[in-house]
Design an enzyme around this catalytic site. Structure first.
Site, PDB file in Angstrom:
ATOM      1  N   TYR A  75       0.839  -1.201   0.000  1.00 15.89           N
ATOM      2  CA  TYR A  75       0.000   0.000   0.000  1.00 15.89           C
ATOM      3  C   TYR A  75       0.874   1.251   0.000  1.00 15.89           C
ATOM      4  CZ  TYR A  75      -3.767   3.215   1.126  1.00 15.89           C
ATOM      5  OH  TYR A  75      -4.674   4.242   1.091  1.00 15.89           O
ATOM      6  N   PHE A 127      -7.544  20.510 -24.198  1.00 17.75           N
ATOM      7  CA  PHE A 127      -8.164  19.220 -24.525  1.00 17.75           C
ATOM      8  C   PHE A 127      -9.514  19.149 -23.813  1.00 17.75           C
ATOM      9  CE2 PHE A 127      -8.934  14.707 -23.683  1.00 17.75           C
ATOM     10  CZ  PHE A 127      -9.067  14.299 -24.982  1.00 17.75           C
ATOM     11  N   ASP A 218       0.518  20.497 -20.608  1.00 16.88           N
ATOM     12  CA  ASP A 218      -0.222  19.245 -20.711  1.00 16.88           C
ATOM     13  C   ASP A 218       0.692  18.384 -21.573  1.00 16.88           C
ATOM     14  OD1 ASP A 218      -1.664  17.108 -21.665  1.00 16.88           O
ATOM     15  OD2 ASP A 218      -3.538  18.199 -21.883  1.00 16.88           O
ATOM     16  N   HIS A 453     -20.252  14.237 -26.867  1.00 18.93           N
ATOM     17  CA  HIS A 453     -19.921  13.315 -27.958  1.00 18.93           C
ATOM     18  C   HIS A 453     -19.670  11.895 -27.478  1.00 18.93           C
ATOM     19  CE1 HIS A 453     -16.161  14.792 -26.378  1.00 18.93           C
ATOM     20  NE2 HIS A 453     -15.439  13.988 -27.114  1.00 18.93           N
TER      21      HIS A 453
HETATM   22  C1  LIG Z   1      -3.816  16.394 -24.726  1.00 21.00           C
HETATM   23  C2  LIG Z   1      -4.580  15.552 -23.755  1.00 21.00           C
HETATM   24  N1  LIG Z   1      -4.682  15.947 -22.484  1.00 21.00           N
HETATM   25  C3  LIG Z   1      -5.346  15.223 -21.585  1.00 21.00           C
HETATM   26  C4  LIG Z   1      -5.989  14.054 -21.916  1.00 21.00           C
HETATM   27  C5  LIG Z   1      -6.763  13.309 -20.859  1.00 21.00           C
HETATM   28  O1  LIG Z   1      -6.096  12.181 -20.465  1.00 21.00           O
HETATM   29  P1  LIG Z   1      -6.814  10.868 -19.933  1.00 21.00           P
HETATM   30  O2  LIG Z   1      -7.672  10.353 -21.044  1.00 21.00           O
HETATM   31  O3  LIG Z   1      -5.697   9.966 -19.585  1.00 21.00           O
HETATM   32  O4  LIG Z   1      -7.620  11.250 -18.734  1.00 21.00           O
HETATM   33  C6  LIG Z   1      -5.904  13.596 -23.222  1.00 21.00           C
HETATM   34  C7  LIG Z   1      -6.575  12.329 -23.599  1.00 21.00           C
HETATM   35  O5  LIG Z   1      -6.772  11.978 -24.717  1.00 21.00           O
HETATM   36  C8  LIG Z   1      -5.179  14.380 -24.174  1.00 21.00           C
HETATM   37  O6  LIG Z   1      -5.079  14.004 -25.458  1.00 21.00           O
END
Ligand SMILES: Cc1ncc(COP(=O)(O)O)c(C=O)c1O
Length: 461
Positions: A75, A127, A218, A453
């Site tokens: 853990y 995203f 990101d 979507h």
């Molecule tokens: C650029 C980007 N950021 C964040 C994410 C989110 O990640 P997760 O699907 O692992 O939660 C994605 C997922 O496709 C992504 O393409």
């Protein structure tokens, strides 16, 4: 500029194979109807070539599979966590690392730490899950990508760049106190895996310093971004992908990572930060939402596979093959005159539906109409990223907002399909393009309130 051989043949051979089911056209017509014309609702076993996403769909290496056997399922304090922490620190240079089960919990925690109702978060293009996390904190996500980033016809080597003038204007107009953070998505998924230049990342750091704002990456596809910098940006041809990645991260205050992309794992993620106080706060949220800070929603074996995958993605021969395969697919369609978003990005080929199906208006879901047809034609699964995914009604004016891009994304899983599979997809897309006038629009029969979507139902008009 780099003169690295590109595309490169596979730097691996195949040890295990997964049989694919072949369906008939009649079966696929029934399947797509029963799936309410939403490719998310199709069972994976009914798909021949699955280009729905490159997320969590990679084939792991023998080294990663071997690593699973070394999983320490304690853990607290499992050895695989220390391996992962050391790897992330080595690649990114960030001081504090929090494991998460995928990218979005990291986004949830980051947005909870930095955003308040009425704040804005500024980025190249958020995203969809990041956007939703910003919005659920009562804040506004603002996409400030360069204009070329939304033009599907012009060439620009770094179409993921943020517009530095727009960024500064926005900060001055709204005042820095109202901005939670700046975030660059590298590569930029929403316009097809378009890279962000080092120059642009550096310029964002300068703006962030000038106004005292935190700046995050990101980093889901950071290694692919590093590859494009090597190939296209002056001064980086002789640097390793790791050196380039390290420099990219050095300008940021932290990152969110969906490791299901450039971590080469089927599940995993992390949040990395430099700010100790924010890290302490984040740890509390992590315990609440994901689990103890040395596993964060993942098994010990998953942490091990991730630590190993992160390094593999920085291998240049792998990356030249990987991005090369995506370009191999897109170039075939381009040669046949299909309106492909150019230049082709790192993880996917985008088809511009405004030019592919100009007779279907955006509110009749041309992207979804195409995806249904593609599935019926060849059993290939793709995804529409346009009005269904990003269209919305403005909270204040009630006006319907149309996203600038109406595209179909064909994302290529890493190390999974051969170029013969890519040939099948290209032939199918070209075949549909040649009879594109026969396609009809769609209408919604069920619309979920958020991220519609994923679960929407449609039917042909
Ligand atoms: C650029 C980007 N950021 C964040 C994410 C989110 O990640 P997760 O699907 O692992 O939660 C994605 C997922 O496709 C992504 O393409």
């Amino acid at each position: 500029m780099a003169t690295y051989p590109f595309p490169e043949a596979e730097p691996f051979r195949i040890k295990v194979v997964e049989p694919l089911k072949m369906t008939t056209r009649e079966e696929r017509e029934r399947i797509i109807r029963e799936a309410h014309y939403n490719t998310f609702n199709i069972r994976s076993e009914d798909v021949y070539i699955d280009l729905l996403t490159d997320s969590g769909t990679a084939a792991m290496s023998q080294d990663q599979w071997a690593g699973l056997m070394l999983g320490d399922e304690a853990y607290a304090g499992c050895r695989n966590w220390f391996h992962l922490e050391e790897t992330v620190r080595d690649i990114t240079g960030f001081k504090y690392v929090l494991p998460t089960h995928q990218g979005r919990p990291a986004e949830n925690i980051l947005t909870a730490l930095y955003l308040r109702p009425g704040f804005a978060a500024l980025g190249n293009m958020f995203f969809d899950t990041t956007r939703a996390h910003v919005e659920t904190k009562g804040a506004l996500p603002r996409d400030l990508i360069i204009d070329e980033g939304l033009d599907t016809t012009v060439y620009h080597p770094f179409k993921g760049n943020i517009d530095i003038d727009k960024l500064e204007e926005y900060i001055k107009r709204e005042t820095p106190e109202k901005i939670g953070f700046i975030m660059l998505t590298v590569t930029c998924n929403n316009n097809g895996g378009q890279p962000v230049s080092m120059e642009n990342i550096r310029a964002v750091r300068e703006v962030a310093d000038k106004y005292g704002l935190p700046f995050f990456l990101d980093a889901a596809r950071y290694a692919e971004n590093a590859f494009f910098i090597k190939m296209r940006e002056e001064g980086y041809a002789d640097k390793s992908l790791k050196e380039i990645a390290r420099e990219m991260f050095s300008y940021a205050d932290g990152c969110t990572m969906s490791a299901k992309k450039d971590g080469l794992v089927n599940m995993g993620g992390f949040l990395a930060l430099n700010d100790e106080a924010k890290f302490r706060e984040a740890q509390q949220l992590l315990i609440l939402l994901e689990g103890f800070p040395t596993y964060g929603g993942l098994a010990g074996r998953d942490l091990e596979a991730l630590a190993r995958g992160l390094r593999e993605a920085l291998d240049e021969r792998y990356m030249a093959y990987r991005v090369g395969q995506v370009h191999y697919l897109g170039n075939q369609m381009l040669k046949a005159g299909v309106p492909v978003f150019q230049p082709i990005g790192g993880h996917c080929v985008l088809l511009d539906m405004k030019r592919f199906l100009p007779h279907i208006p955006q509110d009749q879901f041309p992207s979804e109409a195409f995806c249904a047809e593609l599935y019926v034609d060849s059993g290939t699964r793709a995804i529409g990223l346009g009005f269904l995914a990003f269209g919305r009604v403005d909270r204040e004016s009630g006006e319907v907002i149309y996203p600038p891009l109406e595209v179909v994304r064909m994302a290529v899983p890493r190390r999974v399909y051969t170029n013969n599979h890519m040939d099948v997809v290209a032939r199918s897309v070209i075949n549909i393009y040649e009879r594109r006038e026969t396609l009809r629009g769609m209408r919604l029969t069920y619309e979920p309130p958020m991220l519609r979507h994923f679960r929407a139902h449609l039917e042909p008009l």
